[in-house]
Design a protein around this motif. Structure first.
Motif, PDB file in Angstrom:
ATOM      1  N   UNK A 182      16.051  18.576  -8.948  1.00 18.72           N
ATOM      2  CA  UNK A 182      15.908  19.772  -9.782  1.00 18.72           C
ATOM      3  C   UNK A 182      16.721  19.629 -11.064  1.00 18.72           C
ATOM      4  N   UNK A 183      16.222  18.848 -11.981  1.00 15.74           N
ATOM      5  CA  UNK A 183      16.873  18.698 -13.280  1.00 15.74           C
ATOM      6  C   UNK A 183      16.526  19.914 -14.137  1.00 15.74           C
ATOM      7  N   UNK A 184      17.434  20.281 -15.029  1.00 17.19           N
ATOM      8  CA  UNK A 184      17.266  21.530 -15.778  1.00 17.19           C
ATOM      9  C   UNK A 184      16.115  21.459 -16.783  1.00 17.19           C
ATOM     10  N   UNK A 185      15.994  20.341 -17.510  1.00 21.63           N
ATOM     11  CA  UNK A 185      14.969  20.231 -18.558  1.00 21.63           C
ATOM     12  C   UNK A 185      13.543  20.403 -18.016  1.00 21.63           C
ATOM     13  N   UNK A 186      13.145  19.725 -16.923  1.00 20.62           N
ATOM     14  CA  UNK A 186      11.799  19.946 -16.388  1.00 20.62           C
ATOM     15  C   UNK A 186      11.580  21.372 -15.886  1.00 20.62           C
TER      16      UNK A 186
END
Length: 314
Positions: A182-186
């Motif tokens: 769960x990366x913030x940008x995507x």
């Protein structure tokens, strides 16, 4: 259930992590590779923590920070790797909204803490080489405990900025995250609400931490280099350099990759390149750090031999 209908919107309650690849053969190969790397990471960092804890000759500020760096590496890798291994084995890897928030927060917390720890270790080397007579005063217990407090407080506040910003994002459409965690940008790309402010705040806090800690490291090493160049003894120069090489190697690996991800413009690299670099600094680097410090540090090698000798020949 991945979504709930609420009025005219569909509120997303979970996400699908697309992972690194859909090729079944490559997924099996990556599963075996990442599993081996993770096992080495866990054993290497735990061994470092235990060795520093029980070896009296390693009870110095530098190794105190190193043990916490090993703990941060362990937490950083463990925040992502177990879930990624599951992703390689299942056809569709889902994660709940809460699980996504927890993973995002833990990744940011341990990653930020590592930035602060590397800066603290650079300051420790600066004091040891540039002010050796004042080392015991400037790096007393109170000082390095305060540095450690700043480290974890900074990591916590940065994690809070990311998780709070994530909570302000609304998801009412596609829920497929084009990443292996769960990366913030995507996640921002999936949001159906105005994401300008929630996207800016984490970028500012993360960018500030990277810039400040990098400045501390660069200034410390400039002062160290000036001091070394003034040394008349070749042996003294070699000893000073040898105490810094391990730390410099770790700094280059860690900050080199996060600079690629978070500082370079997004147009300079593709999503697949982002995944590969993220895989390197979140999975491979935590494995390399204990190996670098154990193989390049004579005190660590002597302490390891001493402790093994005690166990084998009590």
């Amino acid at each position: 259930m991945d979504s709930l209908v609420d009025g005219n919107h569909t509120a997303v309650t979970g996400f699908i992590l697309l992972g690194i690849t859909e090729d079944p053969v490559l997924r099996v190969i990556l599963f075996m590779t990442v599993l081996c790397i993770y096992l080495v990471t866990v054993s290497g960092n735990l061994s470092t923590i235990i060795l520093i804890r029980f070896s009296s000759q390693l009870h110095h500020p530098m190794y105190f920070f190193l043990s916490h760096l090993a703990l941060a590496d362990l937490g950083f890798s463990s925040s992502v790797t177990p879930n990624m291994l599951i992703n390689f084995l299942v056809e569709r890897n889902t994660i709940s909204y809460l699980g996504c928030a927890i993973q995002l927060g833990s990744v940011v917390f341990f990653g930020s803490s590592e930035c602060f720890l590397l800066a603290a270790m650079a300051y420790d080397r600066f004091v040891a080489i540039c002010n050796p007579l004042l080392y015991s005063t400037k790096m007393c217990t109170q000082v390095y405990v305060r540095l450690l407090t700043v480290t974890y407080l900074g990591g916590f506040l940065n994690a809070c900025s990311f998780t709070v910003s994530f909570s302000f994002l609304l998801f009412c459409g596609p829920n497929q995250v084009n990443h292996f965690f769960c990366d913030f940008a995507p996640l921002v790309k999936l949001s159906c609400s105005d994401s300008r402010i929630p996207a800016v705040v984490p970028s500012f806090t993360a960018g500030s931490i990277i810039v400040v800690t990098m400045c501390v490291i660069v200034i410390s090493y400039i002062c160290i280099l000036i001091t070394i160049l003034k040394m008349s003894s070749t042996e003294g120069c070699h000893k000073a350099f040898s105490t810094c090489t391990s730390h410099l190697t770790v700094v280059t690996l860690f900050f080199g990759t996060i600079t690629f991800i978070y500082v370079m413009p997004k147009s300079c690299y593709s999503t697949d390149q982002n995944k590969v670099v993220s895989l390197f600094y979140m999975v491979v680097v935590p494995m390399l750090n204990p190996l670098i410090y154990s193989l390049r540090n004579n005190e660590m090698k002597r302490a390891l031999k001493r402790e093994l000798g005690r166990k084998i020949f009590p």
